[in-house]
Scaffold this motif. Structure first.
Motif, PDB file in Angstrom:
ATOM      1  N   GLN A  72       0.810  -1.214   0.000  1.00  0.00           N
ATOM      2  CA  GLN A  72       0.000   0.000   0.000  1.00  0.00           C
ATOM      3  C   GLN A  72       0.845   1.266   0.000  1.00  0.00           C
ATOM      4  OE1 GLN A  72      -2.488  -1.812   3.332  1.00  0.00           O
ATOM      5  NE2 GLN A  72      -4.047  -0.624   2.272  1.00  0.00           N
ATOM      6  N   VAL A  73       2.179   1.089   0.114  1.00  0.00           N
ATOM      7  CA  VAL A  73       3.109   2.211  -0.047  1.00  0.00           C
ATOM      8  C   VAL A  73       4.262   1.729  -0.910  1.00  0.00           C
ATOM      9  CG1 VAL A  73       2.529   3.358   2.130  1.00  0.00           C
ATOM     10  CG2 VAL A  73       4.305   1.595   2.094  1.00  0.00           C
ATOM     11  N   TYR A 102       9.320   7.343   5.343  1.00  0.00           N
ATOM     12  CA  TYR A 102       8.004   7.497   5.965  1.00  0.00           C
ATOM     13  C   TYR A 102       8.139   7.915   7.425  1.00  0.00           C
ATOM     14  CZ  TYR A 102       6.517   5.229   1.720  1.00  0.00           C
ATOM     15  OH  TYR A 102       6.306   4.947   0.398  1.00  0.00           O
ATOM     16  N   TYR A 106       6.599  11.358   8.921  1.00  0.00           N
ATOM     17  CA  TYR A 106       5.816  11.357  10.154  1.00  0.00           C
ATOM     18  C   TYR A 106       6.369  12.386  11.142  1.00  0.00           C
ATOM     19  CZ  TYR A 106       3.892   9.766  14.610  1.00  0.00           C
ATOM     20  OH  TYR A 106       3.269   9.717  15.843  1.00  0.00           O
ATOM     21  N   THR A 167      -2.075  10.599   8.669  1.00  0.00           N
ATOM     22  CA  THR A 167      -1.718  10.059   7.352  1.00  0.00           C
ATOM     23  C   THR A 167      -0.285   9.545   7.345  1.00  0.00           C
ATOM     24  OG1 THR A 167      -3.265  11.562   6.256  1.00  0.00           O
ATOM     25  CG2 THR A 167      -1.528  10.597   4.906  1.00  0.00           C
ATOM     26  N   ASN A 171       0.926   5.633   6.770  1.00  0.00           N
ATOM     27  CA  ASN A 171       1.911   5.243   5.756  1.00  0.00           C
ATOM     28  C   ASN A 171       3.126   4.565   6.383  1.00  0.00           C
ATOM     29  OD1 ASN A 171       0.385   6.197   3.605  1.00  0.00           O
ATOM     30  ND2 ASN A 171       1.297   8.254   3.687  1.00  0.00           N
ATOM     31  N   TYR A 174       2.164   1.115   7.149  1.00  0.00           N
ATOM     32  CA  TYR A 174       2.065   0.304   5.937  1.00  0.00           C
ATOM     33  C   TYR A 174       3.415  -0.216   5.464  1.00  0.00           C
ATOM     34  CZ  TYR A 174      -2.874   1.341   5.082  1.00  0.00           C
ATOM     35  OH  TYR A 174      -4.240   1.404   5.167  1.00  0.00           O
ATOM     36  N   THR A 175       4.506   0.328   5.998  1.00  0.00           N
ATOM     37  CA  THR A 175       5.812  -0.205   5.594  1.00  0.00           C
ATOM     38  C   THR A 175       6.015  -1.617   6.135  1.00  0.00           C
ATOM     39  OG1 THR A 175       6.878   0.801   7.533  1.00  0.00           O
ATOM     40  CG2 THR A 175       6.843   2.091   5.485  1.00  0.00           C
ATOM     41  N   ALA A 198       2.880   1.317  -4.529  1.00  0.00           N
ATOM     42  CA  ALA A 198       1.522   1.277  -3.990  1.00  0.00           C
ATOM     43  C   ALA A 198       0.528   0.988  -5.107  1.00  0.00           C
ATOM     44  CB  ALA A 198       1.195   2.613  -3.323  1.00  0.00           C
TER      45      ALA A 198
END
Length: 405
Positions: A72-73, A102, A106, A167, A171, A174-175, A198
């Protein structure tokens, strides 16, 4: 008449009487009234019984859940965290994508949120101060409105910054690619060091839940209608709310665990005229695998007070009707037309044409014709093979060589 003639006549009469005493008497089992030997036939006495109705339907094994794993990433895969072909739990880590960019995004979002939150107290204090001054006409109404707007904007920037943090956090999470369901994994389509993006179309792996597992079978719409009509008319009794299902595997073995019918689709295929039924089975040993061919033996219900006639006893006449030979109480053979409903193992389920106590000929039908006398011996027919496996002893005296007449 001379004395010699009288003696000869008396001797002849005595010899005739002796022969009559030695002549075999008609036997209900072996000869008819004319002294002709009756052919020996094997019979089965029919009794009404409760017959378990089953249907053997073709089907395929299907995983109860299937999940295609995709990233997804975007990023570089650092590790594969599972063993290919192993069982994984829901939420277990499968792959690790390089989290550094990511993590930085963040951290930046968190800093932006802190900056936005720092501007709120000042805007709040200014708005409250102007609220008291505007009542004293110490500041203009416009300045007060500007202060209120500045406070609202500061709060909005905080909300925007919080969304950006969330968000970035998603992400970052998702890693680590996690298993969406529990089950058995397929082989991995990539190795560490591969670049993933992704929403890519290619799969990383597939997870299938194998316990419980489904078996999708098909049944003709005609048979389904017949089944429902039999239940509605009372000819078939359904036991309990759940329909039990047995499974016959590809190699002919019977699966040891019993499943149950889950549901049937609400539409009939326009191309095949069939309805798909789904049965669910426990699969703790993972013996059943998706894609396997199997035959499901579905218990449709019980037909009370029914008659089963061995298939070996039934033939077809010139009109195509099902017929069988019977022995009446006097030992005379008669042919009857039967109404055959369906096969049950190596028997026919009969709808009409038989009564309690009827003796159907299952062996030796080629030796008798309708109206001919025959001697019947009770036999036992194996339900599995359809062959005669046992002949019951008959209650009569067997003729012995040299026995006195």
């Amino acid at each position: 008449m001379s004395s010699h003639s009288t003696v000869a006549v008396v001797a002849a009469l005595a010899f005739a009487v002796a022969l009559a005493g030695c002549k075999p008497q008609p036997d209900d089992h072996g000869a008819d009234s004319a002294g002709v030997d009756r052919p020996e036939v094997g019979i089965v006495t029919l009794r009404p019984q409760a017959v378990a109705m089953t249907a053997e339907l073709p089907g395929r094994v299907v995983a109860s859940q299937t999940a295609e794993v995709r990233p997804q990433v975007s990023g570089i895969v650092q590790q594969r965290l599972f063993t290919e072909g192993s069982e994984v739990a829901e939420g277990a880590a499968l792959y690790q994508i390089d989290p550094a960019p990511y993590q930085a995004a963040y951290d930046s979002a968190v800093a932006a949120l802190q900056k936005a939150e720092a501007a709120v107290p000042s805007a709040q204090a200014k708005s409250e101060r102007y609220q008291g001054l505007v009542k004293q006409n110490a500041v203009s109404k416009q300045d007060f409105d500007d202060a209120v707007a500045a406070l609202a904007q500061a709060k909005a920037e905080v909300a925007t910054a919080k969304a950006a943090v969330e968000t970035a956090r998603i992400n970052l999470d998702y890693t680590t690619i996690k298993a969406p369901i529990g089950g058995r994994t397929d082989r991995s389509s990539l190795t560490p060091g591969a670049l993933v993006t992704a929403g890519q179309t290619s799969l990383l792996t597939t997870i299938r839940t194998l316990d419980p597992i489904f078996v999708d079978v098909i049944q003709s719409s005609t048979n389904l209608l017949n089944l429902r009509q039999a239940i509605d008319s009372g000819r078939l009794k359904v036991s309990g709310p759940h329909v039990a299902v047995k499974l016959k595997l590809e190699n002919g073995a019977i699966y040891s665990l019993t499943g149950k019918l889950e549901f049937s689709e609400a539409n009939v295929s326009t191309s095949t005229g069939t309805v798909t039924l789904r049965a669910v089975f426990p699969n703790p040993q993972r013996l059943l695998l998706p894609g396997m061919y199997a035959r499901a033996v579905v218990e449709e219900g019980v037909a009370p007070d029914s008659f089963l006639v061995p298939q070996r006893a039934v033939t077809r006449n010139t009109k195509g009707e099902a017929v069988a030979m019977f022995l009446d109480k006097d030992g005379k053979a008669e042919e009857r037309v039967l109404s055959v409903i369906r096969s049950v193992g190596n028997n026919w389920l009969i709808g009409a044409g038989v009564r309690d106590g009827d003796r159907v000929i299952v062996e030796g039908t080629q030796y008798v014709r309708p109206g001919q006398m025959a001697a019947g011996t009770e036999v036992v027919v194996d339900d599995t093979t359809g062959e005669v496996r046992e002949r019951l002893p008959r209650q009569r005296r067997a003729a012995r060589p040299g026995a006195e007449p």
